[in-house]
Design a protein around this motif. Structure first.
Motif, short mmCIF file in Angstrom:
data_model
loop_
_atom_site.label_atom_id
_atom_site.label_comp_id
_atom_site.label_asym_id
_atom_site.label_seq_id
_atom_site.Cartn_x
_atom_site.Cartn_y
_atom_site.Cartn_z
N ILE A 135 31.73 54.06 37.10
CA ILE A 135 30.57 54.92 37.32
C ILE A 135 29.28 54.20 36.93
CG2 ILE A 135 29.43 57.06 36.60
CD1 ILE A 135 32.23 58.26 36.21
N GLY A 136 29.29 53.58 35.76
CA GLY A 136 28.08 52.92 35.25
C GLY A 136 27.64 51.77 36.12
N LEU A 137 28.60 51.02 36.68
CA LEU A 137 28.27 49.86 37.51
C LEU A 137 28.29 50.19 39.00
CD1 LEU A 137 30.30 47.15 35.54
CD2 LEU A 137 27.84 47.58 35.49
N ARG A 138 28.49 51.46 39.33
CA ARG A 138 28.43 51.95 40.70
C ARG A 138 29.34 51.15 41.64
NH1 ARG A 138 21.91 53.19 41.48
NH2 ARG A 138 21.74 54.64 39.70
N ALA A 139 30.57 50.99 41.24
CA ALA A 139 31.52 50.23 42.05
C ALA A 139 31.90 51.03 43.29
CB ALA A 139 32.77 49.92 41.24
N PRO A 140 31.91 50.40 44.47
CA PRO A 140 32.34 51.11 45.68
C PRO A 140 33.83 51.40 45.63
CG PRO A 140 32.02 48.77 46.14
CD PRO A 140 31.52 49.01 44.74
N PRO A 141 34.26 52.48 46.24
CA PRO A 141 35.70 52.82 46.22
C PRO A 141 36.52 51.82 47.01
CG PRO A 141 34.52 54.25 47.74
CD PRO A 141 33.47 53.45 47.02
N PRO A 142 37.78 51.64 46.64
CA PRO A 142 38.65 50.73 47.39
C PRO A 142 38.97 51.28 48.76
CG PRO A 142 39.92 51.92 45.74
CD PRO A 142 38.48 52.27 45.51
N ALA A 143 39.37 50.39 49.66
CA ALA A 143 39.76 50.81 51.01
C ALA A 143 41.12 51.48 50.97
CB ALA A 143 39.78 49.60 51.94
N ARG A 144 41.44 52.21 52.00
CA ARG A 144 42.74 52.89 52.07
C ARG A 144 43.90 51.89 52.00
NH1 ARG A 144 42.73 57.81 56.52
NH2 ARG A 144 41.30 59.21 55.40
N THR A 145 43.68 50.73 52.60
CA THR A 145 44.74 49.72 52.60
C THR A 145 45.00 49.14 51.22
OG1 THR A 145 43.06 48.06 53.21
CG2 THR A 145 44.34 49.05 54.99
N ASP A 146 44.09 49.39 50.28
CA ASP A 146 44.28 48.89 48.90
C ASP A 146 45.11 49.85 48.06
OD1 ASP A 146 42.72 46.66 49.42
OD2 ASP A 146 40.85 47.67 48.85
N GLY A 147 45.48 51.01 48.63
CA GLY A 147 46.19 52.02 47.86
C GLY A 147 47.52 51.55 47.31
N TRP A 148 48.38 50.98 48.19
CA TRP A 148 49.70 50.54 47.73
C TRP A 148 49.62 49.36 46.76
CZ3 TRP A 148 53.67 53.45 47.56
CH2 TRP A 148 53.90 54.41 48.53
N PRO A 149 48.77 48.34 47.02
CA PRO A 149 48.63 47.28 46.04
C PRO A 149 48.17 47.78 44.67
CG PRO A 149 47.75 46.55 48.14
CD PRO A 149 48.06 48.01 48.28
N LEU A 150 47.23 48.72 44.65
CA LEU A 150 46.77 49.28 43.38
C LEU A 150 47.89 50.05 42.69
CD1 LEU A 150 43.15 50.53 44.21
CD2 LEU A 150 43.79 48.72 42.59
N ALA A 151 48.68 50.78 43.47
CA ALA A 151 49.82 51.51 42.90
C ALA A 151 50.83 50.53 42.30
CB ALA A 151 50.47 52.38 43.97
N THR A 152 51.03 49.39 42.97
CA THR A 152 51.95 48.37 42.44
C THR A 152 51.44 47.81 41.13
OG1 THR A 152 52.63 47.76 44.69
CG2 THR A 152 53.06 46.16 42.93
N VAL A 153 50.14 47.51 41.06
CA VAL A 153 49.54 47.01 39.82
C VAL A 153 49.71 48.05 38.71
CG1 VAL A 153 47.38 46.33 38.70
CG2 VAL A 153 47.90 45.51 41.00
N ALA A 154 49.44 49.31 39.03
CA ALA A 154 49.56 50.37 38.03
C ALA A 154 51.00 50.49 37.52
CB ALA A 154 49.10 51.70 38.63
#
Length: 302
Positions: free
Chosen positions: A56-75
């Motif tokens: 929020i503080g650094l106003r990061a843009p949201p990830p793309a839909r295609t980044d959903g599964w890679p982010l879930a894997t990292v998590a």
């Protein structure tokens, strides 16, 4: 004189590894007062709150839909799997023995880097990587008397998950940005981890010893967030397989912390092994460049 991207990647990787070196000693302190499942959930939930403030503080843009599964894997791998399995293992083994398993992380990261990141390092790289991992395995067998139990299997599984999470996050950081990857991954894991933390919260927090609180604080702020900011940026800039070899130094930095914090003995065999591993790291860096025609993609955000 400005540093090139590869040098910046190695520096960031070294900083990340130095921070991660305190993870096992800190986790060992934390499990003296907290259940491993609660510890895993609490550190993830608290770190997610910090990550949300950064986004929020650094106003990061949201990830793309295609980044959903890679982010879930990292998590799943580095926010849940590795912390949980390593904490469970540390209930039944010393910090020193758990630290030895971390020497296998560079090899796991390199293999998953090839599978998930599309990298193709040269053959001598694999020889140096295997040599460094072999030295750590020999030391682990010597320290443990040649025996392996359930806790060892848990640590081994945690290393595999961590290697996959590092490789997936490093590849994702090339287009999303290093610090954004871990912050978004923490938010992905936040809902279930927050619920688990609330359900399993100890009935009397005053009864938790002070060292356990220190351990929880370290793994929350540094192991779960700050370390990944440097680490994923390093992997994105310098290459997953190449910078991943810096992890060979992590067990020995962690040993020093374990000796100071947990009063565990360090002998000359460990010092000599450290020297051998350092040589393997130097060799891996020299031969880490991808083969011609197989270069890695450039990072788009930092």
């Amino acid at each position: 004189m400005a540093l090139n991207k590869t040098s910046q990647g190695w520096i960031c990787g070294l900083v990340g590894v130095a921070i991660f070196s305190g993870s096992m000693p800190a986790t060992k302190l934390a499990v003296t007062g907290f259940d491993p499942v609660f510890l895993t959930a609490a550190r993830a939930a608290l770190a997610a709150a910090l990550g949300a403030l950064c986004l929020i503080g650094l106003r990061a843009p949201p990830p793309a839909r295609t980044d959903g599964w890679p982010l879930a894997t990292v998590a799943l791998c580095v926010v849940i799997g590795f912390p949980l399995l390593s904490a469970m293992a540390l209930r039944h083994m010393t910090a020193s023995r758990s630290i030895l398993f971390l020497g296998l992380l560079p090899l796991a990261t390199a293999v998953f880097g090839v599978l998930r990141g599309g990298e193709r390092p040269r053959a001598p790289f694999w020889l140096c990587s295997a040599g460094g991992a072999g030295l750590v395995v020999l030391m682990a067998a010597r320290q443990g008397g040649g025996g392996f139990g359930t806790a060892d299997l848990a640590m081994g599984a945690s290393v595999l998950l961590c290697g996959l999470g590092y490789a997936e996050g490093g590849a994702l950081a090339r287009r999303l940005g290093g610090w954004q990857v871990i912050c978004w991954a923490l938010l992905v894991a936040a809902p279930p981890m927050t619920l688990v933390a609330l359900v399993l919260c100890p009935p009397s927090l005053r009864a938790v010893p002070y060292p356990a609180w220190l351990g929880l604080g370290y793994v929350t702020v540094f192991s779960m967030l700050v370390g990944f900011v440097f680490w994923y940026r390093g992997l994105a800039l310098g290459g997953i397989a190449a910078v991943g070899q810096v992890q060979l130094l992590q067990p020995f930095l962690a040993f020093a912390l374990a000796a100071v914090l947990l009063h565990e003995a360090i002998g000359w065999p460990l010092v000599l092994t450290t020297a051998g591993v350092a040589l393997c790291v130097a060799g891996a860096r020299r031969f880490a460049a991808p083969m011609p025609g197989r270069g890695m993609p450039e990072p788009t955000r930092a």
